[in-house]
Design a protein around this motif. Structure first.
Motif, short mmCIF file in Angstrom:
data_model
loop_
_atom_site.label_atom_id
_atom_site.label_comp_id
_atom_site.label_asym_id
_atom_site.label_seq_id
_atom_site.Cartn_x
_atom_site.Cartn_y
_atom_site.Cartn_z
N SER A 79 0.83 -1.20 0.00
CA SER A 79 0.00 0.00 0.00
C SER A 79 0.87 1.25 0.00
CB SER A 79 -0.92 -0.01 1.22
OG SER A 79 -1.68 1.18 1.30
N ALA A 80 1.93 1.24 0.79
CA ALA A 80 2.81 2.40 0.88
C ALA A 80 3.54 2.68 -0.44
CB ALA A 80 3.83 2.20 2.00
N LEU A 81 3.69 1.66 -1.28
CA LEU A 81 4.34 1.83 -2.57
C LEU A 81 3.43 2.47 -3.61
CD1 LEU A 81 6.32 -1.54 -2.89
CD2 LEU A 81 7.25 0.74 -2.40
N GLY A 82 2.10 2.49 -3.32
CA GLY A 82 1.19 3.14 -4.24
C GLY A 82 0.12 2.26 -4.84
N ILE A 83 -0.22 1.16 -4.17
CA ILE A 83 -1.32 0.29 -4.62
C ILE A 83 -2.44 0.36 -3.60
CG2 ILE A 83 -2.05 -2.07 -5.15
CD1 ILE A 83 0.74 -2.67 -6.12
N GLY A 84 -3.61 0.83 -4.03
CA GLY A 84 -4.77 0.91 -3.16
C GLY A 84 -5.82 -0.10 -3.57
N ARG A 85 -6.53 -0.66 -2.59
CA ARG A 85 -7.51 -1.68 -2.91
C ARG A 85 -8.85 -1.39 -2.25
NH1 ARG A 85 -7.12 -8.31 -2.11
NH2 ARG A 85 -9.22 -8.76 -2.94
N LYS A 86 -9.91 -1.54 -3.04
CA LYS A 86 -11.26 -1.48 -2.52
C LYS A 86 -11.86 -2.87 -2.60
CE LYS A 86 -15.94 -0.31 -3.01
NZ LYS A 86 -16.16 -1.59 -2.29
N PHE A 87 -12.24 -3.43 -1.44
CA PHE A 87 -12.80 -4.77 -1.41
C PHE A 87 -14.27 -4.75 -1.83
CE2 PHE A 87 -9.08 -4.97 1.24
CZ PHE A 87 -8.57 -6.25 1.03
N GLN A 88 -14.81 -5.94 -2.08
CA GLN A 88 -16.19 -6.03 -2.57
C GLN A 88 -17.18 -5.48 -1.55
OE1 GLN A 88 -17.36 -9.96 -3.78
NE2 GLN A 88 -19.48 -9.41 -4.10
N THR A 89 -17.02 -5.86 -0.28
CA THR A 89 -17.94 -5.39 0.77
C THR A 89 -17.39 -4.11 1.37
OG1 THR A 89 -18.55 -7.66 1.29
CG2 THR A 89 -19.09 -5.98 2.93
N PRO A 90 -18.17 -3.02 1.36
CA PRO A 90 -17.65 -1.77 1.90
C PRO A 90 -17.37 -1.87 3.40
CG PRO A 90 -20.01 -1.59 1.44
CD PRO A 90 -19.55 -2.89 0.86
N SER A 91 -16.26 -1.31 3.84
CA SER A 91 -15.87 -1.37 5.25
C SER A 91 -15.62 0.04 5.75
CB SER A 91 -14.62 -2.24 5.44
OG SER A 91 -13.57 -1.78 4.61
N VAL A 92 -16.69 0.81 5.86
CA VAL A 92 -16.60 2.17 6.35
C VAL A 92 -16.91 2.18 7.85
CG1 VAL A 92 -17.30 3.07 4.11
CG2 VAL A 92 -19.03 2.72 5.87
N PHE A 93 -16.49 3.23 8.52
CA PHE A 93 -16.81 3.41 9.94
C PHE A 93 -18.17 4.09 10.03
CE2 PHE A 93 -12.20 3.16 9.74
CZ PHE A 93 -11.91 2.28 10.77
N TRP A 155 -19.24 4.18 -2.83
CA TRP A 155 -18.58 5.38 -3.34
C TRP A 155 -17.68 6.00 -2.28
CZ3 TRP A 155 -24.01 7.43 -5.07
CH2 TRP A 155 -24.45 6.64 -6.13
N LEU A 156 -18.16 5.99 -1.02
CA LEU A 156 -17.34 6.53 0.06
C LEU A 156 -16.05 5.73 0.19
CD1 LEU A 156 -16.73 8.33 2.48
CD2 LEU A 156 -18.16 6.80 3.89
N GLU A 157 -16.15 4.41 0.10
CA GLU A 157 -14.93 3.60 0.24
C GLU A 157 -13.99 3.83 -0.94
OE1 GLU A 157 -13.62 -0.50 2.21
OE2 GLU A 157 -15.27 -0.69 0.77
#
Length: 254
Positions: A79-93, A155-157
């Motif tokens: 992630s720190a190298l520049g790869i971001g991932r959004k999983f299928q199920t949203p995990s927002v607070f 969308w938020l995630e």
């Protein structure tokens, strides 16, 4: 000198209890692409994202990001190298506001409390409000995320990932469970993000694939079956038989 692909998977094999989820997979993604990966259940689509993001270590092969071998790195290192991932199920607070969710993601390596109470610059606040506007949720910036619809949480995630400014964005089935209107808006959002970032999307919904895809990769039994435009993939006899279904044969373009 030709620039190497932003992402390469070379001869990647992943096994789970004797089952080969990926089987000598070779895959390349050019910088600036919006690529969609499709395939039947068990084809290895999500496992591919797991390997890229450091969730799963391959038995053989390697993954290169910007020419650097990232095989075996931990997920936070990748992630720190520049790869971001959004999983299928949203995990927002859900108890935090949309703005606070973005604030946490903006500097996720800090603790929750220190991040919430940390001072942010005017430029950073402007950036976060700009992302909320980009994802169509700026008017709900200070509402708890728990009141959002399923599509709005997705969308938020997405916003929570892009606030980290990744060079490569991995998105797993973004329109699962969405209404038709939400699906359309999600496609527009991804197309707008793709103007500035490289995106790899896993998806089942072929109508959505048609909306966003510039190039499609079809996986089957852990390997690449074929690649091309949506039209080329739909015409491919192996895809028609294995993935799209034999009933599509009569409707496939000549």
């Amino acid at each position: 000198m030709t620039r190497p692909p932003i992402l390469q998977a070379e001869d990647v094999t992943v096994e789970f209890d004797g089952f080969r989820a990926l089987n000598g997979l070779g895959f390349a993604l050019e910088e600036g692409e919006l690529r969609v990966v499709i395939g039947p259940n068990g084809a290895g689509k999500t496992t591919l994202l797991d390997v890229i993001s450091g969730q799963v270590a391959p038995r053989t092969g390697r993954v290169l990001f910007k020419g650097r071998d990232i095989t075996g790195l931990r997920d936070h290192q990748i992630s720190a190298l520049g790869i971001g991932r959004k999983f299928q199920t949203p995990s927002v607070f859900e108890n935090l506001t949309l703005y606070e969710n973005l604030h946490l993601s903006w500097h996720e390596r800090k603790s929750v409390l220190s991040t919430l109470h940390a001072r942010t610059s005017a430029a950073t606040r402007e950036q976060m409000y700009g992302i909320l506007e980009h994802i169509g949720l700026v008017e709900k910036a200070h509402q708890p995320a728990g009141f959002l619809s399923h599509g709005e949480k997705q969308w938020l995630e997405i916003g929570m990932v892009i606030v980290q400014d990744p060079d490569l964005l991995l998105i797993d089935e973004p329109v699962a469970g969405m209404t038709d209107d939400e699906t359309e808006k999600t496609g527009q959002l991804l197309l707008s993000i793709a103007q500035d970032q490289t995106i790899l999307v896993i998806e089942h919904d072929m109508e959505f694939v048609k909306q966003i895809a510039r190039k499609v990769t079809v996986l089957h039994e852990g390997s690449v079956l074929c690649e091309g435009s949506v039209e080329e993939v739909q015409r491919n006899p192996e895809v028609i038989q294995i993935y799209l279904g034999r009933e599509r044969r009569a409707n496939a373009p000549a």
